[in-house]
Design a protein around this motif. Structure first.
Motif, PDB file in Angstrom:
ATOM      1  N   ALA A 167      51.651 -90.419 -40.325  1.00  0.00           N
ATOM      2  CA  ALA A 167      52.139 -89.216 -41.504  1.00  0.00           C
ATOM      3  C   ALA A 167      52.596 -87.709 -41.084  1.00  0.00           C
ATOM      4  O   ALA A 167      53.052 -87.272 -42.174  1.00  0.00           O
ATOM      5  N   SER A 168      52.745 -87.923 -39.583  1.00  0.00           N
ATOM      6  CA  SER A 168      53.870 -86.004 -39.279  1.00  0.00           C
ATOM      7  C   SER A 168      54.715 -86.634 -38.695  1.00  0.00           C
ATOM      8  O   SER A 168      55.513 -85.694 -38.502  1.00  0.00           O
ATOM      9  N   ASN A 169      55.196 -88.191 -38.378  1.00  0.00           N
ATOM     10  CA  ASN A 169      56.274 -88.231 -37.462  1.00  0.00           C
ATOM     11  C   ASN A 169      57.446 -88.226 -38.943  1.00  0.00           C
ATOM     12  O   ASN A 169      57.867 -88.980 -39.802  1.00  0.00           O
ATOM     13  N   GLU A 170      58.279 -87.302 -38.392  1.00  0.00           N
ATOM     14  CA  GLU A 170      59.794 -86.845 -40.240  1.00  0.00           C
ATOM     15  C   GLU A 170      60.486 -87.758 -39.310  1.00  0.00           C
ATOM     16  O   GLU A 170      61.197 -87.909 -40.381  1.00  0.00           O
ATOM     17  N   ALA A 171      60.858 -89.058 -38.853  1.00  0.00           N
ATOM     18  CA  ALA A 171      60.971 -90.061 -38.465  1.00  0.00           C
ATOM     19  C   ALA A 171      61.066 -91.282 -39.771  1.00  0.00           C
ATOM     20  O   ALA A 171      61.171 -91.974 -40.078  1.00  0.00           O
ATOM     21  N   THR A 172      59.702 -91.193 -39.935  1.00  0.00           N
ATOM     22  CA  THR A 172      58.827 -92.025 -40.763  1.00  0.00           C
ATOM     23  C   THR A 172      59.479 -92.277 -42.484  1.00  0.00           C
ATOM     24  O   THR A 172      59.722 -90.849 -42.450  1.00  0.00           O
ATOM     25  N   GLU A 173      59.876 -93.143 -42.553  1.00  0.00           N
ATOM     26  CA  GLU A 173      59.752 -93.396 -44.377  1.00  0.00           C
ATOM     27  C   GLU A 173      59.312 -92.701 -44.633  1.00  0.00           C
ATOM     28  O   GLU A 173      57.929 -92.917 -44.656  1.00  0.00           O
ATOM     29  N   PRO A 174      59.410 -92.281 -45.835  1.00  0.00           N
ATOM     30  CA  PRO A 174      58.870 -91.580 -46.804  1.00  0.00           C
ATOM     31  C   PRO A 174      57.574 -91.983 -47.271  1.00  0.00           C
ATOM     32  O   PRO A 174      56.151 -91.693 -48.001  1.00  0.00           O
ATOM     33  N   PHE A 175      57.774 -93.676 -47.827  1.00  0.00           N
ATOM     34  CA  PHE A 175      57.264 -93.865 -48.477  1.00  0.00           C
ATOM     35  C   PHE A 175      56.138 -94.686 -47.117  1.00  0.00           C
ATOM     36  O   PHE A 175      54.859 -94.785 -47.895  1.00  0.00           O
ATOM     37  N   LEU A 176      56.137 -95.153 -45.737  1.00  0.00           N
ATOM     38  CA  LEU A 176      54.963 -94.611 -44.840  1.00  0.00           C
ATOM     39  C   LEU A 176      54.162 -93.741 -44.774  1.00  0.00           C
ATOM     40  O   LEU A 176      53.000 -93.646 -44.902  1.00  0.00           O
ATOM     41  N   HIS A 177      55.200 -92.153 -45.173  1.00  0.00           N
ATOM     42  CA  HIS A 177      54.142 -91.297 -45.408  1.00  0.00           C
ATOM     43  C   HIS A 177      53.321 -91.484 -46.172  1.00  0.00           C
ATOM     44  O   HIS A 177      51.743 -91.127 -46.461  1.00  0.00           O
ATOM     45  N   LYS A 178      53.693 -91.186 -47.614  1.00  0.00           N
ATOM     46  CA  LYS A 178      53.102 -91.618 -48.447  1.00  0.00           C
ATOM     47  C   LYS A 178      51.272 -92.124 -48.643  1.00  0.00           C
ATOM     48  O   LYS A 178      50.148 -92.574 -48.922  1.00  0.00           O
ATOM     49  N   LYS A 179      51.775 -94.124 -47.789  1.00  0.00           N
ATOM     50  CA  LYS A 179      50.654 -94.983 -47.206  1.00  0.00           C
ATOM     51  C   LYS A 179      50.057 -94.589 -46.495  1.00  0.00           C
ATOM     52  O   LYS A 179      48.514 -93.936 -47.179  1.00  0.00           O
ATOM     53  N   ALA A 180      49.888 -93.760 -45.885  1.00  0.00           N
ATOM     54  CA  ALA A 180      48.966 -92.967 -44.620  1.00  0.00           C
ATOM     55  C   ALA A 180      48.276 -92.030 -45.424  1.00  0.00           C
ATOM     56  O   ALA A 180      46.528 -92.363 -44.631  1.00  0.00           O
ATOM     57  N   ILE A 181      48.851 -91.341 -46.411  1.00  0.00           N
ATOM     58  CA  ILE A 181      48.424 -89.981 -47.060  1.00  0.00           C
ATOM     59  C   ILE A 181      47.356 -90.871 -47.423  1.00  0.00           C
ATOM     60  O   ILE A 181      46.050 -90.372 -47.643  1.00  0.00           O
ATOM     61  N   GLU A 182      46.657 -92.118 -48.317  1.00  0.00           N
ATOM     62  CA  GLU A 182      46.715 -92.492 -49.115  1.00  0.00           C
ATOM     63  C   GLU A 182      45.352 -93.341 -47.928  1.00  0.00           C
ATOM     64  O   GLU A 182      44.080 -93.249 -48.783  1.00  0.00           O
ATOM     65  N   ALA A 183      45.486 -93.392 -46.982  1.00  0.00           N
ATOM     66  CA  ALA A 183      44.960 -94.610 -46.486  1.00  0.00           C
ATOM     67  C   ALA A 183      43.919 -93.149 -45.604  1.00  0.00           C
ATOM     68  O   ALA A 183      42.610 -93.472 -45.280  1.00  0.00           O
ATOM     69  N   LEU A 184      44.392 -92.061 -44.862  1.00  0.00           N
ATOM     70  CA  LEU A 184      43.165 -91.232 -44.738  1.00  0.00           C
ATOM     71  C   LEU A 184      42.690 -90.812 -45.712  1.00  0.00           C
ATOM     72  O   LEU A 184      41.535 -90.754 -45.624  1.00  0.00           O
ATOM     73  N   GLY A 185      42.624 -90.495 -46.960  1.00  0.00           N
ATOM     74  CA  GLY A 185      42.172 -90.222 -48.391  1.00  0.00           C
ATOM     75  C   GLY A 185      41.198 -91.290 -48.753  1.00  0.00           C
ATOM     76  O   GLY A 185      39.461 -90.708 -48.730  1.00  0.00           O
ATOM     77  N   ARG A 186      41.242 -92.721 -48.003  1.00  0.00           N
ATOM     78  CA  ARG A 186      40.411 -94.179 -48.537  1.00  0.00           C
ATOM     79  C   ARG A 186      39.266 -93.670 -47.491  1.00  0.00           C
ATOM     80  O   ARG A 186      38.344 -94.076 -47.067  1.00  0.00           O
ATOM     81  N   ILE A 187      39.371 -92.976 -46.244  1.00  0.00           N
ATOM     82  CA  ILE A 187      38.631 -93.109 -44.451  1.00  0.00           C
ATOM     83  C   ILE A 187      37.723 -92.182 -44.848  1.00  0.00           C
ATOM     84  O   ILE A 187      36.880 -92.142 -44.835  1.00  0.00           O
ATOM     85  N   GLY A 188      38.505 -91.030 -45.371  1.00  0.00           N
ATOM     86  CA  GLY A 188      37.539 -89.682 -45.749  1.00  0.00           C
ATOM     87  C   GLY A 188      37.326 -88.710 -44.871  1.00  0.00           C
ATOM     88  O   GLY A 188      36.079 -88.368 -44.803  1.00  0.00           O
TER      89      GLY A 188
END
Length: 530
Positions: A167-188
């Motif tokens: 999620a912190s990798n600037e080379a990552t596609e924005p959509f993958l950023h969003k999905k990673a953020i959602e997963a981190l929230g789910r893990i809590g």
């Protein structure tokens, strides 16, 4: 004796036939069909036919696992993975993992990986986390997305660091950023909080991550509240430096942090939010936004200490700004705010006055009912003067416009009328949830939500699909309060969770409900974790 032997022979023959390879209830039947199919597309058709046949059951797994090992075509493996995933058996963990090809570069193998990862996620087995974490490095984005979502559903703590890196990798596609953020929230996991705080205000290629980050922080809970309060009080030096280096307006955390504290309703945030009611900024728009968010957050928190300072802000005549203050006071539910609202109802243009009148109605006692008759009688003359001074929509016929507005005012009078009818009778207010007048429904919902009586949870849950946005918001907020106040209410409300999830799915993308359904989504999460 001969007849007995003949009967026995027939029975044995029938028994043998029932288990032979021509019986679609047996794995042997489908194994032979797979063997007979020579082309890849034909084999896929066999597997899909099995999935839809109604015959697929756990006893087929040894055969399916073996096929995963022996089939060479990746597109066939993809079909087999879907079938295995349908059964959700822990025994499928090793065969699915063994079939993965992390180094895949061709499209067909990437598709197989995606289906294998999806099947692993369906197992719900934490032991799948290492293999899924490994697939975060897959070259195919769809496989990575599937792995991210599966790790979120598993709430795998070992995935936190890899997901943070992604999620912190600037080379990552924005959509993958969003999905990673959602997963981190789910893990809590609290380890995600520093990054999520940055992503609240981060933009890449014009894409905001606020919606995903704010919800993820809500899912993390108490550690997120601590971080938000520290940011709002300028105690997080690392975040302040990051914000400065990235050109983030310092007011962003005051504004967005208030929203999160309102969602979390952490009492530790009360003092900082009350302080934000006096926030000043050279840009009046920013000043107003910060104050508005703070007021609404305090309303959600039911902070009685905020009644007086929010009431003092009603001198603001911008209808949008005043509306936030009125909504906050309505949530707080204190009749002490009525004098300030009554005063505001007689100042400003129609839209500013109408907002205040609505506030009076929603906080009224029976004695306030004559006010609405008085305001309705005066409105035609007030409208005529407003049209003369500044014009506006409908002013080509000020008499008709004045009468129309008077009708709106008289509809608000139905709220104190309901107060007179129901008084303190919660049973009466419960019946008012079905009232045709949306403002009466709103008043009834808030009355029940403050009752701390778990018996009202089911009635509130039943009405969550209300079409009027203000009434729906009140129903959601009120049920959320009850669920927070009572474990018994949470148990009762949890019975409505499938219906809530179905409603969220049906209304996804519907712009009318997009904002209020963010509150409904948070309620659904609270019920999931109850």
């Amino acid at each position: 004796m001969l007849r007995f032997r003949a009967t026995l022979s027939l029975a044995l023959a029938l028994a043998l036939l029932s288990g032979c390879k021509s019986d679609p209830n047996t794995p042997e039947y489908w194994e032979k069909k797979l063997s007979d199919a020579k082309r890849g597309d034909a084999k896929i058709q066999v597997v899909e036919a099995l999935r839809t046949s109604g015959n697929l059951k756990e006893s087929f797994l040894p055969m399916l696992h073996q096929q995963l090992t022996t089939q060479k075509r990746p597109e066939v493996k993809a079909a087999l993975a879907r079938a295995v995933g349908d059964l959700k058996s822990p025994s499928s963990l090793q065969p699915l993992q063994a079939a993965l090809d992390p180094e895949a570069t061709d499209t067909d193998t990437a598709l197989a990986n995606k289906e294998l990862v999806a099947a692993l996620g369906k197992l719900g087995d934490p032991k799948a986390a290492p293999a899924l974490t490994g697939m975060l490095k897959a070259k195919d984005s769809y496989t990575r997305i599937e792995a991210i979502q599966a790790l979120g559903l598993l709430r795998a703590p070992e995935a936190v660091e890899p997901l943070l890196k992604l999620a912190s990798n600037e080379a990552t596609e924005p959509f993958l950023h969003k999905k990673a953020i959602e997963a981190l929230g789910r893990i809590g996991d609290a380890r995600a909080v520093p990054l999520l705080m940055q992503m609240l205000t981060k933009e890449r290629q014009g894409i905001s991550f606020y919606v995903e980050s704010s919800y993820a922080l809500y899912q993390v809970g108490a550690p997120a509240a601590e971080a938000v309060i520290a940011a709002m009080e300028n105690r997080d030096a690392a975040l302040a430096k990051w914000a400065q280096d990235n050109g983030v307006n310092p007011a962003s955390y005051a504004m967005k942090g208030a929203q999160i504290l309102g969602d979390l309703r952490d009492p530790r945030g009360e003092a900082v939010l009350i302080k934000q009611l006096g926030f000043t900024n050279a840009d009046p728009r920013i000043q107003a936004l910060v104050r508005m968010q703070a007021a609404e957050a305090l309303g959600r928190m039911r902070s009685q200490a905020a009644v007086r300072p929010i009431s003092a802000l009603l001198t603001e005549e911008d209808p949008t700004v005043r509306s936030s203050y009125v909504r906050a006071l309505v949530l707080l539910g204190s009749h002490d705010a009525v004098p300030a609202l009554q005063k505001a109802a007689e100042k400003g243009d129609w839209y500013a006055r109408e907002v205040a009148m609505r506030g009076v109605a929603l906080l009224s006692e029976a004695q306030e009912q004559p006010l609405f008759t008085k305001w309705a009688q005066a409105e035609p003359a007030v409208t005529a003067k407003e049209c003369q001074d500044s014009g506006g929509d409908g002013c080509e016929n000020p008499d008709a416009l004045g009468m129309k507005r008077a009708e709106v005012i008289l509809r608000y009078a139905k709220v104190p009328e309901a107060v007179k009818t129901c008084g303190v009778d919660d049973g009466c207010w419960s019946r008012k949830l079905a009232d045709k007048e949306a403002s009466v429904v709103e008043r009834a919902a808030l009355k029940l939500g403050r009752s701390r009586n778990p018996q009202h949870a089911a009635a509130l849950a039943e009405r969550l699909s209300e079409k009027d946005l203000d009434a729906r918001f009140a129903l959601i907020q009120s049920l959320d309060w009850l669920v927070s106040d009572s474990k018994e209410a949470a148990v009762k409300a949890r019975e409505a969770l499938p219906k809530i999830q179905s409603q969220l799915a049906d209304e996804k993308g519907n712009s009318t409900f997009i904002k209020v359904n963010e509150d409904l989504r948070r309620l659904a999460f609270r019920l999931e974790r109850a």
